[in-house]
Design a protein around this motif. Structure first.
Motif, PDB file in Angstrom:
ATOM      1  N   ALA A  44       3.121  -1.539   7.230  1.00  0.00           N
ATOM      2  CA  ALA A  44       2.586  -0.448   8.061  1.00  0.00           C
ATOM      3  C   ALA A  44       3.307   0.864   7.755  1.00  0.00           C
ATOM      4  CB  ALA A  44       2.768  -0.791   9.538  1.00  0.00           C
ATOM      5  N   ILE A  45       2.575   1.966   7.835  1.00  0.00           N
ATOM      6  CA  ILE A  45       3.179   3.292   7.756  1.00  0.00           C
ATOM      7  C   ILE A  45       2.799   4.076   9.012  1.00  0.00           C
ATOM      8  CG2 ILE A  45       3.375   3.465   5.246  1.00  0.00           C
ATOM      9  CD1 ILE A  45       0.786   5.198   5.368  1.00  0.00           C
ATOM     10  N   THR A  46       3.576   5.105   9.314  1.00  0.00           N
ATOM     11  CA  THR A  46       3.349   5.913  10.509  1.00  0.00           C
ATOM     12  C   THR A  46       2.591   7.161  10.099  1.00  0.00           C
ATOM     13  OG1 THR A  46       5.391   5.077  11.444  1.00  0.00           O
ATOM     14  CG2 THR A  46       4.509   7.097  12.428  1.00  0.00           C
ATOM     15  N   ASN A  67      12.686   6.846  13.043  1.00  0.00           N
ATOM     16  CA  ASN A  67      11.744   6.345  14.055  1.00  0.00           C
ATOM     17  C   ASN A  67      10.464   5.878  13.358  1.00  0.00           C
ATOM     18  OD1 ASN A  67      10.865   8.882  13.299  1.00  0.00           O
ATOM     19  ND2 ASN A  67      10.168   9.453  15.348  1.00  0.00           N
ATOM     20  N   GLY A  68      10.621   4.931  12.456  1.00  0.00           N
ATOM     21  CA  GLY A  68       9.463   4.471  11.691  1.00  0.00           C
ATOM     22  C   GLY A  68       9.641   3.057  11.180  1.00  0.00           C
ATOM     23  N   ASP A  72       8.076   3.356   5.849  1.00  0.00           N
ATOM     24  CA  ASP A  72       8.365   4.770   6.148  1.00  0.00           C
ATOM     25  C   ASP A  72       9.764   5.140   5.649  1.00  0.00           C
ATOM     26  OD1 ASP A  72       6.002   5.259   7.574  1.00  0.00           O
ATOM     27  OD2 ASP A  72       6.895   4.675   9.489  1.00  0.00           O
ATOM     28  N   CYS A  73      10.729   4.277   5.920  1.00  0.00           N
ATOM     29  CA  CYS A  73      12.123   4.564   5.547  1.00  0.00           C
ATOM     30  C   CYS A  73      12.255   4.775   4.042  1.00  0.00           C
ATOM     31  CB  CYS A  73      13.044   3.428   6.001  1.00  0.00           C
ATOM     32  SG  CYS A  73      13.191   3.335   7.793  1.00  0.00           S
ATOM     33  N   GLN A 112       7.066  -0.883  -1.133  1.00  0.00           N
ATOM     34  CA  GLN A 112       6.872   0.574  -1.056  1.00  0.00           C
ATOM     35  C   GLN A 112       7.588   1.254  -2.219  1.00  0.00           C
ATOM     36  OE1 GLN A 112       4.846   2.201   0.999  1.00  0.00           O
ATOM     37  NE2 GLN A 112       5.340   4.165   0.076  1.00  0.00           N
ATOM     38  N   ALA A 113       8.785   0.764  -2.551  1.00  0.00           N
ATOM     39  CA  ALA A 113       9.514   1.302  -3.704  1.00  0.00           C
ATOM     40  C   ALA A 113       8.683   1.115  -4.977  1.00  0.00           C
ATOM     41  CB  ALA A 113      10.868   0.604  -3.839  1.00  0.00           C
TER      42      ALA A 113
END
Ligand code: MN
Length: 267
Positions: A44-46, A67-68, A72-73, A112-113
């Motif tokens: 999930a992404i914000t 806050n994600g 996201d991080c 994600q990377a």
């Protein structure tokens, strides 16, 4: 080497500190992790609200809490720190084997990377609260980092530790069984609720991640982002002639063919 370290258990997880401190032996480390637990957040992404981060401390290292989600991080961390060579995610408090990979926020950070063109490695261990049990996997963690970090051909790897590692095995994902079930259960007021529970898988296929960890080995599974079933696609394409393109796509295809013909006819 620049190593971005994250997790899905949150910035205060002991597993994150163990991984970040092990990574510091190999280069410059920056920790960017969720401010609260994001286990099973998957990829999930914000998208509907802004992200923010605050300076934090992880073991002896400086970090940022976000806050994600884990994804996201990684996206935020890489956007604000140039030249990241590899993203390490974990060490998750709990294994991420077989079909659990679909739900894993730990693995999603590594994915994600890979989406952003950087190598990603996810680490998980069957550890809950007790900090001392990390001592037993620290030598294996160092050995795995030593094996993986110089190898640029490995773009995405899922690593799982047994409680007391004895050797390393390259494995495939155990995909035949799924261990998630939904069961009903009432709250004290008698209202009906439902819970996900995990039932242990009994049948374990050889050479899978599950098999390696059950046999006391560290499991290393190389992964890829492409979910296409290439065998099935080839079978279908051999059986069914591709339908003719229509409308805009047809015009575009014809234009490309004409361009190619002109280029080829030019001296
Ligand atoms: Mn977790």
């Amino acid at each position: 080497m620049r190593l971005l370290v994250t997790n899905d258990d949150g910035i205060y997880s002991p597993g994150l500190a163990v991984l970040a401190e092990a990574a510091a032996a190999f280069g410059e480390v920056r920790v960017v992790a969720p401010n609260v637990e994001q286990s099973s957040a998957s990829h999930a992404i914000t998208a509907a609200r802004p992200l923010s981060w605050r300076a934090s401390v992880v073991g002896t290292l400086k970090g940022f809490r976000v806050n994600g989600t884990p994804a996201d991080c990684v996206a935020l961390g890489m956007s604000q720190w140039e030249g990241v060579d590899v993203v390490l995610s974990g060490i998750n408090l709990g294994l991420n084997l077989g079909n659990a990979m679909w739900h894993s926020g730990t693995l999603a950070a590594a994915k994600q990377a890979a989406l952003l063109g950087v190598r990603g490695v996810a680490f998980s261990a069957p550890i809950r609260e007790e900090q001392p049990s990390f001592e037993r996997i620290k030598p294996a963690l160092h050995a795995v980092l030593q094996r993986l970090l110089p190898d640029r051909s490995l773009t995405l790897v899922n690593v799982n530790f047994p409680p007391e590692p004895d050797g390393i095995r390259w494995t495939r994902q155990a995909v035949r069984h799924y261990d998630g079930y939904v069961v009903p259960g009432a709250d004290p007021a008698g209202r009906e609720h439902f819970w996900y529970v995990v039932r242990p898988i009994d049948q374990v296929e050889e050479d899978t991640d599950l098999w390696a960890v059950r046999n006391g080995c560290v499991s290393l599974t190389p992964l890829r982002l492409d979910l296409t079933d290439h065998e099935e696609l080839a079978r279908i394409q051999a059986r069914e002639p591709a339908p003719k393109l229509r409308g805009k796509a047809r015009a575009e295809s014809a234009r490309k063919a004409a361009d190619t013909a002109i280029e080829e006819s030019e001296p």
